[in-house]
Structures are given as structure tokens and as C-alpha cells.
Write an enzyme that holds these catalytic residues in place. Structure first.
Site, short mmCIF file in Angstrom:
data_model
loop_
_atom_site.label_atom_id
_atom_site.label_comp_id
_atom_site.label_asym_id
_atom_site.label_seq_id
_atom_site.Cartn_x
_atom_site.Cartn_y
_atom_site.Cartn_z
N ASN A 1 -1.96 -44.84 14.12
CA ASN A 1 -2.15 -45.42 15.39
C ASN A 1 -0.71 -46.14 15.80
OD1 ASN A 1 -4.67 -44.62 15.75
ND2 ASN A 1 -5.52 -46.70 14.96
N GLU B 1 5.67 -37.91 18.58
CA GLU B 1 4.72 -37.92 17.42
C GLU B 1 5.78 -37.91 16.15
OE1 GLU B 1 1.89 -39.16 18.02
OE2 GLU B 1 1.15 -38.51 19.88
N HIS C 1 -1.49 -46.52 24.42
CA HIS C 1 -2.89 -46.12 25.07
C HIS C 1 -3.04 -47.18 26.33
CE1 HIS C 1 -7.03 -45.06 25.82
NE2 HIS C 1 -7.39 -46.47 25.73
N LYS D 1 1.68 -37.02 7.62
CA LYS D 1 0.37 -37.09 8.01
C LYS D 1 -0.65 -36.41 6.85
CE LYS D 1 -3.25 -36.66 11.50
NZ LYS D 1 -3.31 -36.37 12.85
N GLU E 1 -10.80 -41.41 7.60
CA GLU E 1 -10.43 -42.56 8.45
C GLU E 1 -11.21 -43.78 8.23
OE1 GLU E 1 -10.39 -41.90 12.83
OE2 GLU E 1 -8.47 -42.44 12.85
N ARG F 1 -24.38 -24.23 12.82
CA ARG F 1 -24.16 -25.38 12.00
C ARG F 1 -22.82 -25.46 11.22
NH1 ARG F 1 -29.42 -24.28 11.16
NH2 ARG F 1 -30.59 -25.58 12.23
N ARG G 1 -5.67 -44.28 7.46
CA ARG G 1 -5.15 -43.51 8.57
C ARG G 1 -4.99 -44.43 9.63
NH1 ARG G 1 -8.48 -37.92 8.74
NH2 ARG G 1 -7.81 -37.28 10.60
N HIS H 1 1.46 -38.51 27.44
CA HIS H 1 1.21 -39.28 26.21
C HIS H 1 2.36 -39.55 25.27
CE1 HIS H 1 -1.42 -40.23 22.75
NE2 HIS H 1 -0.58 -39.40 22.03
N LYS I 1 -9.95 -33.52 12.23
CA LYS I 1 -10.62 -34.11 13.44
C LYS I 1 -11.00 -33.04 14.73
CE LYS I 1 -8.98 -38.63 13.65
NZ LYS I 1 -8.84 -39.90 14.50
N HIS J 1 0.44 -46.42 19.25
CA HIS J 1 -0.62 -45.98 20.01
C HIS J 1 -1.43 -47.04 20.86
CE1 HIS J 1 0.45 -42.04 18.70
NE2 HIS J 1 -0.30 -41.44 19.19
N1 LIG Z 1 -7.53 -33.50 16.23
C1 LIG Z 1 -6.39 -34.50 16.19
O1 LIG Z 1 -6.42 -35.32 15.31
C2 LIG Z 1 -5.54 -34.80 17.37
C3 LIG Z 1 -4.59 -35.80 17.28
C4 LIG Z 1 -3.58 -35.80 18.31
C5 LIG Z 1 -3.63 -35.32 19.40
N2 LIG Z 1 -5.17 -34.34 19.55
C6 LIG Z 1 -5.28 -33.81 20.78
O2 LIG Z 1 -4.33 -32.88 21.34
C7 LIG Z 1 -4.39 -32.72 22.63
C8 LIG Z 1 -3.11 -32.53 23.08
O3 LIG Z 1 -2.20 -31.62 22.46
P1 LIG Z 1 -1.02 -30.77 22.97
O4 LIG Z 1 0.09 -31.84 23.47
O5 LIG Z 1 -0.67 -29.68 22.27
O6 LIG Z 1 -1.76 -30.23 24.58
P2 LIG Z 1 -2.21 -28.71 25.04
O7 LIG Z 1 -2.96 -28.20 24.05
O8 LIG Z 1 -2.71 -28.99 26.39
O9 LIG Z 1 -0.77 -28.04 25.24
C9 LIG Z 1 0.19 -28.50 26.11
C10 LIG Z 1 0.58 -27.29 27.13
O10 LIG Z 1 1.47 -26.47 26.45
C11 LIG Z 1 0.95 -25.07 26.63
N3 LIG Z 1 1.58 -24.34 25.38
C12 LIG Z 1 0.82 -24.53 24.25
N4 LIG Z 1 1.71 -23.62 23.30
C13 LIG Z 1 2.57 -23.32 24.10
C14 LIG Z 1 3.90 -22.30 23.88
N5 LIG Z 1 3.95 -22.06 22.59
N6 LIG Z 1 4.54 -22.13 24.65
C15 LIG Z 1 4.51 -22.57 25.92
N7 LIG Z 1 3.34 -23.26 26.30
C16 LIG Z 1 2.55 -23.48 25.50
C17 LIG Z 1 -0.33 -25.09 26.76
O11 LIG Z 1 -1.05 -24.07 27.26
C18 LIG Z 1 -0.51 -26.32 27.67
O12 LIG Z 1 -0.31 -26.34 28.94
C19 LIG Z 1 -5.05 -33.81 23.46
O13 LIG Z 1 -6.51 -33.27 23.77
C20 LIG Z 1 -5.39 -34.74 22.18
O14 LIG Z 1 -6.50 -35.47 22.24
C21 LIG Z 1 -5.77 -34.05 18.75
ZN LIG Z 2 -0.56 -39.38 19.77
#
Ligand SMILES: NC(=O)c1ccc[n+]([C@@H]2O[C@H](COP(=O)([O-])OP(=O)(O)OC[C@H]3O[C@@H](n4cnc5c(N)ncnc54)[C@H](O)[C@@H]3O)[C@@H](O)[C@H]2O)c1
Ligand SMILES: [Zn+2]
Length: 359
Positions: free
Chosen positions: A244, A192, A251, A226, A236, A128, A240, A263, A150, A247
């Protein structure tokens, strides 16, 4: 020696999250939580106590695993969005139990947005809810995903269908880990960062416009935008929605491309198209969209696509329709001044998409 990083406490609902950003942050944090390290000044306070478990992905483990404190159990998932599933959530929960994690322990997420979302959701649900620390390793995660509390996983391809607000006790963002980040991943994060600059940092936008982006300071500047928004709107309920920006069209672009476009590329297209929309509605002065396109181009992001406007428009509706309404946009009036909840007439949306996508 004075630490070379910025720190502040971020209030998210009733959680006070300690945010640290800058070179050396990672070294000091891992030294502090290392089972055999004593004299580190405990700069991180009591944020990572009890049994520790690290969750990471194969790439980050391969490239940066040696930086982790020795002797801390490690759960390693495959890289990429395909690990953000209920199946991997169950596996991570099982492995946390095997590693001896209990209610008083702490989960350390060490990776990009995927690891943060998955490990954070596991922390939200394990017995939990247990404490966690987010150590983002991608530019996108440092400026965006790690902030705001999130967490979640995808279900049958529906993004973030299962999730929870579960802010980490701390966020430790150290840009030195980005040395290994592939260029395409870096560009995704830059989209971003440009978005955050348009929303709330004319200073950062100016530096980006001059072609500059100093990781040590500018990641913090983008993240701050942010942070301030989520502090005012932790769950949100309103403001917040400015996050978007880019986006709504983005999207649609991602969906219409069958997720072949990244993305970041989709958001870049979306930022320019939505700013053209703002110009058309006389919210923004003419020329803002061109300025934004210029900044994105300078930082490795194309704002063109070969996609058809009708397909992008169709892709935009899929997740908004269920919320029962017309499309609402976050739109810029100027750099540092973004409004949200703007309803736009359908023909205007289509006209702008047709003009903007094919330029
Ligand atoms: N929680 C939130 O508020 C929020 C906001 C925006 C996006 N997201 C989520 O984030 C995700 C995308 O995140 P991302 O773009 O970081 O993707 P990811 O975590 O898949 O990382 C991208 C790639 O980079 C590699 N990587 C990570 N760090 C590295 C480093 N230092 N050196 C070399 N390679 C490295 C990873 O292994 C992966 O292959 C999506 O699932 C999205 O929904 C969440
Ligand atoms: Zn985004």
C-alpha cells in the site's frame, strides 16, 4: 535455443503458479497452446489444457489479436474500468459457456489489469472455478496486478467490492507487447515499478535513479518484489500491507480529483507525501522524499497537484473508515526497508499534506 525469459514457480497458498517474464514468452506460450502446434518443446508444461477461451479487450484485440493462437474462441470486452462490473461478469460467463468451456478447460486473460481482474474472477466463479492463465499486456499489470491472485469487479462504483483469491496457473509477461502502450498508461505502470523498487529492490531503484529502465530485466526485478511478498503472505493477513506504500495518500488524491488524475499520478504524489511523513516521524533520513520525487520525475511522473490538503485527507478516509480505525500507513525507512501498520497522529498527517501537496 535458450529462452530469453526468466521463470520461476510462485507459491500462493496451495496454488503453484508458473511465472514467466521476458521477450518471446508470449510467442512460445501461444505456440504451445495453439491447437495445431506440436513441436514447441512444451516449455509451459500442462498449465493450459482442455478447452481454451481467451478474454481480452477491444484495444488489445485490435493491436495484438493476430498474436493469439488461431481457432481459440475470444471474448472481447470494451476497454477500461467500466468493464469491471457484475454485468460484464455475467456476460463473460455466458459467453464462456457458449464457447464450450467446461470444468477441465482454461481461461486465458490477455490484457491489462482490468481484463485480468474480470477474467480471473470469471474463472474463479465459472462452474465454481476453472484454471486460468494471466497474460498481462500493460506495464502496471506486469509489475503489479497480475501477481498475487486477487481477482474481482467493481459494484456500483465501489472498487473491487466483489472478488476472490484465485491465483492463475501461470503468468506470462512479455514486454514486447508494451511497444503499443500509450505513454500515459506506461507512466501509470512506472509509478508501481518505483513503488516496488522502494519496497524491496535497491538495485532497481539505483537504475531508475540513473534514468534507466530496461523492460526485459527491470519488469522482472519489479515483479520479483511483489512475488516474494505475496509468497510470504498469500491472503493479505499482514506483510502484504507494505504494497500500500503511496496508496493511502494516493487514494485520497484520486478521490479528491474526482478520478481526473490517473492512478499512477496519484500514487506518485502519495509516494512523496508518505515519505515526507516518514521523514517527519524520524523513520527515514531527510532527503529520501526528494530522491524519490527525482526518480518519479525522471520517469514521466509529476508529483505535484493543485489539490487542497483537506480534500485529499477526506478522500483518504472513505475506504479505511469501515475497517474501524485510525489511518495506518506503510512508510519507508530507507530504500529496501518499508514498515507497515504505522499509526500517525492526525495533525502530523495534515501538516505533511499541506507541505507536500503545494510544493
Ligand atoms: N488484482 C490486483 O492485485 C490488482 C492490482 C493493481 C491493480 N489492479 C487493477 O488493475 C486495473 C488497472 O490496470 P491497467 O492499468 O492495466 O488498466 P487497463 O486494463 O484498463 O489497461 C489500460 C489501457 O491500456 C490498453 N492496453 C492494454 N494493453 C495494451 C497494449 N499492449 N498496447 C496498447 N494498449 C493497451 C487497454 O485497452 C486500456 O485502454 C484496475 O482495475 C485495478 O483495480 C488489480
Ligand atoms: Zn496502484
Amino acid at each position: 535455443m535458450k529462452p530469453s525469459y526468466q521463470r520461476r514457480t510462485v507459491a500462493m497458498g496451495d496454488v503453484h503458479c508458473q511465472w514467466t517474464c521476458g521477450p518471446d514468452a508470449l510467442r512460445d506460450f501461444f505456440a504451445m497452446v495453439s491447437p495445431n502446434a506440436e513441436a514447441t518443446g512444451r516449455r509451459f508444461g500442462d498449465i493450459a489444457s482442455g478447452t481454451l477461451v481467451v478474454v481480452t479487450d477491444e484495444n488489445v484485440d485490435r493491436l495484438h489479436g493476430l498474436e493469439l493462437p488461431p481457432g481459440v474462441p475470444r471474448i472481447v470486452v470494451p476497454p477500461g474500468e467500466s468493464s469491471k462490473t457484475l454485468g460484464w461478469l455475467a456476460e463473460v460467463l455466458r459467453l464462456m459457456l457458449d464457447a464450450g468451456l467446461d470444468r477441465a478447460g482454461t481461461v486465458i486473460a490477455f490484457g491489462g489489469g482490468v481484463v485480468g481482474d474480470l477474467a480471473g474472477f470469471a474463472a474463479a466463479t465459472f462452474m465454481r472455478g476453472v484454471r486460468w492463465v494471466n497474460v498481462p499486456t500493460t506495464l502496471l499489470a506486469m509489475v503489479d496486478a497480475s501477481i498475487g491472485g486477487k481477482t474481482g469487479v467493481d459494484v456500483d462504483g465501489a472498487k473491487n467490492l466483489a472478488g476472490a483469491f484465485h491465483p492463475p496457473a501461470a503468468i506470462v509477461a512479455d514486454p514486447t507487447v508494451l511497444a503499443t502502450l500509450p505513454a500515459a498508461e506506461r507512466a501509470d505502470g512506472m509509478a508501481e515499478a518505483v513503488k516496488q523498487a522502494i519496497i524491496g529492490s535497491p538495485g532497481l531503484f539505483g537504475r531508475l535513479e540513473r534514468g534507466a529502465f530496461e523492460d526485459a530485466e527491470d519488469i522482472a526485478a519489479a515483479a520479483q518484489v511483489k512475488i516474494e511478498i505475496v509468497e510470504r503472505d498469500p491472503f493479505e493477513r499482514g506483510e502484504r500491507a507494505v504494497l500500500n506504500l503511496g496508496h493511502t495518500v494516493g487514494h485520497g488524491v484520486e478521490t479528491a480529483s474526482g478520478y481526473r488524475l490517473s492512478h499512477g499520478h496519484a500514487v506518485a504524489v502519495g509516494l512523496v507525501a508518505e515519505t515526507r511523513l516518514a521523514e517527519r516521524l524520524h523513520l527515514a533520513h531527510p532527503g529520501l522524499a526528494d530522491r524519490i520525487a527525482g526518480v518519479l520525475g525522471q520517469h514521466g511522473l509529476s508529483t505535484r497537484t493543485a489539490l487542497v490538503a483537506a480534500d485529499v485527507r477526506a478522500g483518504m478516509t472513505s475506504d479505511k473508515k469501515r475497517l474501524g480505525g485510525r489511518l495506518r500507513f506503510a512508510l519507508p525507512r530507507a530504500v529496501g526497508d518499508v514498515v507497515y501498520g504505522v499509526e500517525v497522529e492526525e495533525p502530523v498527517v495534515m501538516a505533511v499534506l499541506e507541505e507536500s501537496l503545494q510544493e
